[in-house]
Design a protein around this motif. Structure first.
Motif, PDB file in Angstrom:
ATOM      1  N   SER A   1      -0.130   6.513 -10.840  1.00 21.10           N
ATOM      2  CA  SER A   1      -0.817   7.166 -11.959  1.00 21.10           C
ATOM      3  C   SER A   1      -1.615   8.366 -11.464  1.00 21.10           C
ATOM      4  O   SER A   1      -1.621   9.421 -12.095  1.00 21.10           O
ATOM      5  CB  SER A   1      -1.766   6.175 -12.643  1.00 21.10           C
ATOM      6  OG  SER A   1      -1.033   5.301 -13.450  1.00 21.10           O
TER       7      SER A   1
ATOM      8  N   ARG B   1      -1.053  12.389 -12.414  1.00 23.84           N
ATOM      9  CA  ARG B   1      -2.097  13.248 -12.977  1.00 23.84           C
ATOM     10  C   ARG B   1      -2.436  14.412 -12.055  1.00 23.84           C
ATOM     11  O   ARG B   1      -2.798  15.474 -12.513  1.00 23.84           O
ATOM     12  CB  ARG B   1      -3.328  12.401 -13.317  1.00 23.84           C
ATOM     13  CG  ARG B   1      -3.117  11.675 -14.615  1.00 23.84           C
ATOM     14  CD  ARG B   1      -4.112  10.584 -14.892  1.00 23.84           C
ATOM     15  NE  ARG B   1      -3.890  10.056 -16.223  1.00 23.84           N
ATOM     16  CZ  ARG B   1      -2.900   9.242 -16.546  1.00 23.84           C
ATOM     17  NH1 ARG B   1      -2.054   8.847 -15.614  1.00 23.84           N
ATOM     18  NH2 ARG B   1      -2.733   8.828 -17.782  1.00 23.84           N
ATOM     19  N   GLU B   2      -2.298  14.174 -10.754  1.00 21.51           N
ATOM     20  CA  GLU B   2      -2.479  15.301  -9.827  1.00 21.51           C
ATOM     21  C   GLU B   2      -1.453  16.387 -10.112  1.00 21.51           C
ATOM     22  O   GLU B   2      -1.759  17.569 -10.107  1.00 21.51           O
ATOM     23  CB  GLU B   2      -2.271  14.812  -8.386  1.00 21.51           C
ATOM     24  CG  GLU B   2      -3.535  14.306  -7.714  1.00 21.51           C
ATOM     25  CD  GLU B   2      -3.255  13.874  -6.282  1.00 21.51           C
ATOM     26  OE1 GLU B   2      -4.218  13.551  -5.601  1.00 21.51           O
ATOM     27  OE2 GLU B   2      -2.081  13.850  -5.862  1.00 21.51           O
TER      28      GLU B   2
ATOM     29  N   THR C   1       0.136  16.961 -12.920  1.00 20.90           N
ATOM     30  CA  THR C   1       0.089  17.571 -14.247  1.00 20.90           C
ATOM     31  C   THR C   1      -1.290  18.114 -14.588  1.00 20.90           C
ATOM     32  O   THR C   1      -1.434  18.850 -15.551  1.00 20.90           O
ATOM     33  CB  THR C   1       0.449  16.535 -15.322  1.00 20.90           C
ATOM     34  OG1 THR C   1      -0.485  15.458 -15.231  1.00 20.90           O
ATOM     35  CG2 THR C   1       1.842  15.992 -15.116  1.00 20.90           C
TER      36      THR C   1
ATOM     37  N   THR D   1      -3.411  16.414 -15.822  1.00 19.75           N
ATOM     38  CA  THR D   1      -3.790  15.702 -17.045  1.00 19.75           C
ATOM     39  C   THR D   1      -5.036  14.871 -16.809  1.00 19.75           C
ATOM     40  O   THR D   1      -5.232  14.321 -15.740  1.00 19.75           O
ATOM     41  CB  THR D   1      -2.663  14.734 -17.465  1.00 19.75           C
ATOM     42  OG1 THR D   1      -1.464  15.482 -17.482  1.00 19.75           O
ATOM     43  CG2 THR D   1      -2.921  14.133 -18.810  1.00 19.75           C
ATOM     44  N   ASN D   2      -5.851  14.779 -17.815  1.00 22.21           N
ATOM     45  CA  ASN D   2      -6.991  13.883 -17.733  1.00 22.21           C
ATOM     46  C   ASN D   2      -7.178  13.266 -19.117  1.00 22.21           C
ATOM     47  O   ASN D   2      -6.977  13.915 -20.114  1.00 22.21           O
ATOM     48  CB  ASN D   2      -8.244  14.637 -17.331  1.00 22.21           C
ATOM     49  CG  ASN D   2      -9.294  13.696 -16.773  1.00 22.21           C
ATOM     50  OD1 ASN D   2      -9.026  12.514 -16.585  1.00 22.21           O
ATOM     51  ND2 ASN D   2     -10.470  14.219 -16.524  1.00 22.21           N
TER      52      ASN D   2
ATOM     53  N   VAL E   1       1.604  12.134 -19.987  1.00 20.96           N
ATOM     54  CA  VAL E   1       1.775  11.178 -18.883  1.00 20.96           C
ATOM     55  C   VAL E   1       1.648   9.748 -19.387  1.00 20.96           C
ATOM     56  O   VAL E   1       2.362   8.854 -18.930  1.00 20.96           O
ATOM     57  CB  VAL E   1       0.717  11.445 -17.779  1.00 20.96           C
ATOM     58  CG1 VAL E   1       0.836  10.435 -16.667  1.00 20.96           C
ATOM     59  CG2 VAL E   1       0.880  12.839 -17.227  1.00 20.96           C
TER      60      VAL E   1
END
Lengths: 309, 182
Positions: free
Chosen positions: A77, A81-82, A84, A86-87, B8
């Motif tokens: 996971s 996120r790294e 993309t 994304t947070n 994601v």
């Protein structure tokens, strides 16, 4: 095809070649009947069939017993996120703490292989709870003052159905004060999470829904203590302790920097109340919102002020 | 085909439930948990990159397994000489009566027998007998004809039984399985 070294009769030769397909249920109905008829009267072919079944069952047993490395799901996971950038709200990933959680050791007496396997399986589940405590509570992800119950019960926080855990925790662990009640997201999983404190000591009561097949090891063994009908497991990692148990659909954890026995005692005190609160949620028989509102209306909740750390 | 997805969480929701299966098979293939962990992470990173091509409602598990074997072969080419099994050299297509396997099979014996299988054979036996994919799915995952799946599977099972043979009985010691030679 050559046929060599064969006991029995010509029918054996025919059926012997079908045994694997028979086990896999891949034969035509007529052929299956032929095989069954032959097996009725042929000891050698029955033995050969039993051998095939034994090897297949054994293979499945040992390969399916392979367990995921602790924290792998969280690391994946974090990498996603790294990549993309994304947070998501209250999502904290890939801190050094999660790597520390990977070193979780379970308190297990005895050193037989079966115990080690069970300990490893239980450790991986306990690491879910400890990881949430370390990342969220120890990471300081809580407000400077404790929220009121209406805020806790808000669907953006714990949600009404889980908010009952707050008064239950405050009652059972009366020496602690409320710090936060929310839902956090760690490693792709959602945790209803109650953070309490006594002085500088933070403890977490966190839950996570069990995914298909996830379970603590079965049966009584040295790593489990039966409390109120629940097997409670405990583990430690350097400065942290975690204890946990499973209800029908959740894992429940108590994590802290207390010593293992003290932390386990806190978890033990939470077993009956937590199980009781989760039972109707899991059975979807009651309306938790009504219960929270009724409890709020009683005015019995008076959170004490908590200073910002 | 749907448009690109960037969430994601959507990917995790459909893909992460299969992580256990992917890791387990990687571990069975590589016989090394650390390498299996690296490979599993690599599979998920590549799956995420091509997630926009994944159609919701199709078999995510089969899709991930296909990526697993694709990545495995990529690493094999990169790190080692790709080992090609000369199947004809391993076993003749001879139907032969086999001595019985041991009464009790320990986990170590079974894992040891699995480790000794050539990798191509280990792959089919893990996919078919452990993960319970159909022959058709195994063929699609490994990108080989269905006939090859069936012959490899038959030979792999036979090799496993050979490894787990009851040595005492195969030399005529202990219980004797009767019958006339034909």
């Amino acid at each position: 095809m050559n046929v060599v070294k064969f006991p029995g009769n010509q029918q054996c030769v025919k059926v012997y070649g079908y045994l694997d397909s028979y086990l896999s249920n891949e034969l035509l109905v007529e052929t299956t009947h032929d095989v069954l008829r032959h097996l009725d009267s042929c000891t050698e072919c029955r033995q050969a069939l039993a051998d095939r079944q034994k090897v297949r069952d054994g293979l499945r047993r040992v390969v399916l017993a392979e367990t995921l490395p602790i924290g792998l799901e969280t690391r994946i996971s974090a990498k996603l996120r790294e990549q993309t950038g994304t947070n998501i709200r209250r999502a904290w990933f890939f801190t050094p703490w999660i790597l520390a959680a990977a070193c979780l050791m379970l308190t297990v007496a005895g050193s037989s292989m079966i115990h080690r396997q069970k300990a490893m399986a239980a450790s991986q589940i306990l690491a879910l709870g400890l990881g949430d405590h370390i990342i969220c509570a120890m990471g300081g992800h809580y407000p400077p003052t404790p929220p009121d119950m209406a805020t806790v019960a808000d669907e953006d926080n714990m949600g009404a159905k889980y908010a009952l855990l707050v008064p239950a925790a405050l009652k059972q662990l009366s020496q602690f004060q409320l710090v936060e009640g929310h839902r956090c997201h760690v490693g792709g999983r959602t945790y209803p999470h109650v953070i309490l404190r006594q002085g500088d000591m933070l403890i977490s009561l966190s839950l996570v829904e069990r995914k298909g097949g996830e379970a603590f090891p079965q049966g009584l063994w040295n790593g489990a203590t039966k409390i109120d009908g629940q097997n409670v497991f405990q583990g430690h990692q350097e400065n942290y302790s975690v204890a946990g148990f499973a209800t029908a659909k959740h894992f429940v954890f108590v994590s802290s920097a207390l010593d293992e026995q003290t932390n386990f005692d806190l978890a033990r005190r939470m077993v009956p109340a937590t199980t009781e609160i989760l039972r109707p949620i899991e059975a979807s028989l009651r309306k938790p919102v009504t219960m929270v509102l009724a409890w709020l209306a009683s005015g019995s909740f008076q959170p004490e002020a908590v200073s910002h750390r | 085909m749907l448009g690109p997805k960037t969430n994601v969480a959507d990917f995790e929701a459909v893909a992460l439930p299969h992580l256990n299966d992917i890791f387990r098979t990687a571990s069975g293939l590589l016989c090394n948990r650390t390498e299996a962990e690296d490979l599993s992470q690599d599979v998920y990173m590549h799956a995420w990159k091509s997630f926009h091509r994944f159609e919701p409602g199709t078999n995510c598990r089969a899709w991930l397994f296909k990526i697993l074997f694709h990545r495995l072969h990529h690493h094999r080419r990169k790190w080692f000489q790709l080992k090609l099994t000369k199947e004809a050299d391993l076993l003749e297509d001879t139907l032969q009566w086999e001595p019985p396997v041991k009464e009790q099979l320990s986990d170590e014996e079974i894992l040891g027998a699995l480790d000794k299988l050539p990798e191509d054979y280990r792959a089919v036996v893990l996919l078919a007998d452990v993960e319970e994919f159909s022959y058709k799915e195994v063929a699609a995952t490994l990108d080989i004809p269905m006939g090859t799946v069936m012959s490899r599977l038959s030979r792999a099972r036979r090799l496993l039984r050979e490894q787990l043979r009851d040595t005492a009985q195969s030399y005529g010691i202990g219980k004797i399985v009767g019958g006339d030679a034909s």
